[in-house]
Design a protein around this motif. Structure first.
Motif, short mmCIF file in Angstrom:
data_model
loop_
_atom_site.label_atom_id
_atom_site.label_comp_id
_atom_site.label_asym_id
_atom_site.label_seq_id
_atom_site.Cartn_x
_atom_site.Cartn_y
_atom_site.Cartn_z
N LEU A 174 0.83 -1.19 0.00
CA LEU A 174 0.00 0.00 0.00
C LEU A 174 0.87 1.24 0.00
O LEU A 174 1.98 1.24 0.53
CB LEU A 174 -0.93 0.01 1.23
N CYS A 175 0.34 2.30 -0.58
CA CYS A 175 1.00 3.60 -0.60
C CYS A 175 0.21 4.58 0.25
O CYS A 175 -1.02 4.64 0.16
CB CYS A 175 1.13 4.13 -2.02
N SER A 176 0.91 5.32 1.05
CA SER A 176 0.28 6.37 1.85
C SER A 176 0.17 7.62 0.99
O SER A 176 1.19 8.23 0.62
CB SER A 176 1.11 6.65 3.11
N VAL A 177 -1.06 8.00 0.66
CA VAL A 177 -1.31 9.14 -0.22
C VAL A 177 -1.93 10.26 0.61
O VAL A 177 -2.96 10.06 1.26
CB VAL A 177 -2.25 8.75 -1.38
N PHE A 178 -1.28 11.41 0.59
CA PHE A 178 -1.78 12.59 1.29
C PHE A 178 -2.59 13.44 0.31
O PHE A 178 -2.05 13.92 -0.69
CB PHE A 178 -0.63 13.41 1.88
N VAL A 179 -3.87 13.60 0.58
CA VAL A 179 -4.76 14.39 -0.27
C VAL A 179 -5.11 15.68 0.46
O VAL A 179 -5.84 15.66 1.46
CB VAL A 179 -6.05 13.61 -0.61
N PRO A 180 -4.57 16.82 0.05
CA PRO A 180 -4.85 18.09 0.75
C PRO A 180 -6.32 18.48 0.60
O PRO A 180 -6.92 18.33 -0.47
CB PRO A 180 -3.93 19.10 0.06
N THR A 181 -6.88 18.96 1.69
CA THR A 181 -8.26 19.46 1.68
C THR A 181 -8.33 20.95 1.97
O THR A 181 -9.35 21.57 1.74
CB THR A 181 -9.11 18.72 2.72
#
Length: 269
Positions: A202-209
C-alpha cells in the motif's frame, strides 16, 4: 342699427372661441401655439436608436473596465506581496545598519538573503548538520513548540531540493471519493499490509483538503494509483491555485515491468 350690432358681435365671439380651441389643441399635442409645425413629439424610432446606442456604449465601457481590473489585479497583488516581503525581510538587519548610521533601503534585504545562503552552506557541512541536529533535539523536547516545529518541517521538507524520507515522493491521482471521480495527492511513504494469504503493498497518499497543510491520508494499493507525469512543484502549484494551473492534458508516466518492458501505467492499472 341694433341689428347691425348684433350681427357684428356674433362673429367675434365665434372667432375667439375657435382660436382658443386651436391653442388648447396645440398645447395638448405638445406643440407651439404660434407655430405647431416646429415642435412635434420625437418619433419612437429615434428614441429606440438612442437607447440602443447608450446600451452598447455602457456595455463596452463596463467590459473594458473589467478587463483592466482582471489585468491589474494579479499585478497589484504580486507587487503588494513582494513589497511586503522585502520590507519584512529587510526589517531583520535594517535596525543594525540604522545604529551604524547607514540608511540604504534594501541593504537589510540583501543581507538577509546572504545570511540564508550562508546558513544553507553551513548546514550542508558535517559540522553544521551536527549543530543543527543538536538544536533540533532541544526543540523537540519543548512541550508546545515541538508540534509547531514538526508540522512546519514537514511542509518545508515537501518542497526541499534534498530528497529524504519525509518529503513528498511523487504526485498521485487516486479514485476518490467515488467511481468516476479523482483526487490529487502526494505519495509520502509505502507500507506492506500483511494478510493471511499474501501481503499487499500500500502507498500512503496525502490528499490536501485545505490548500497544502491540512488533508486526509489514504492507504491505496500501488496498482490503483495513477502516477501522472508531473513534478512535485507542479502538483503543489495545482493544489495551491485551486486547479487553475492544471495542464490541459495529463498523461501517466511509463513504468518498467518485471520483464523489462516499458508500458504506459494506465495499461498496468
Amino acid at each position: 342699427m341694433a341689428d347691425d350690432k348684433e350681427s357684428t358681435s356674433v362673429p367675434l365671439s365665434s372667432s375667439s372661441s375657435s382660436g382658443q380651441r386651436d391653442i388648447d389643441e396645440a398645447a395638448e399635442g405638445g406643440g407651439d401655439p404660434e407655430d405647431p409645425v416646429k415642435a412635434r413629439p420625437p418619433s419612437p424610432a429615434n428614441s429606440s436608436t438612442r437607447q440602443a446606442c447608450c446600451f452598447v456604449l455602457q456595455s463596452w465601457i463596463s467590459k473594458k473596465f473589467m478587463t483592466g481590473c482582471v489585468v491589474l489585479f494579479p499585478v497589484a497583488v504580486t507587487f503588494f506581496i513582494t513589497w511586503w516581503f522585502i520590507e519584512f525581510v529587510d526589517g531583520f538587519f535594517s535596525p543594525l545598519y540604522a545604529q551604524l548610521g547607514i540608511n540604504i533601503f534594501g541593504l537589510g534585504f540583501v543581507t538577509s538573503l546572504m545570511f540564508v545562503f550562508l546558513v544553507g552552506v553551513f548546514v550542508s557541512s558535517w559540522l553544521g548538520s551536527t549543530v543543527f541536529w543538536i538544536g533540533e533535539w532541544f526543540i523537540k523536547r519543548m512541550p508546545f513548540v515541538k508540534h509547531i516545529y514538526s508540522a512546519s518541517k514537514q511542509i518545508s521538507a515537501a518542497i526541499s531540493p534534498d530528497q529524504n524520507t519525509t518529503a513528498f515522493k511523487e504526485v498521485a491521482i487516486i479514485r476518490h471519493p467515488r467511481i468516476g471521480e479523482y483526487a490529487f495527492g502526494f505519495i509520502t511513504s509505502t507500507v506492506v499490509l500483511q494478510k493471511d494469504n499474501e501481503d499487499e503493498e500500500l502507498c500512503s497518499v496525502f490528499v490536501p483538503t485545505n490548500h497544502l497543510y491540512i488533508g486526509d491520508i489514504f492507504l491505496v494499493n500501488s496498482k490503483d494509483i495513477i502516477r501522472p507525469n508531473l513534478s512535485i512543484r507542479e502538483g503543489i502549484e495545482i493544489i495551491v491555485s485551486g486547479g487553475m494551473t492544471m495542464p490541459q492534458t495529463i498523461s501517466p508516466r511509463e513504468k518498467v515491468t518485471r520483464k523489462g518492458e516499458i508500458v504506459p501505467l494506465d495499461r498496468i492499472i
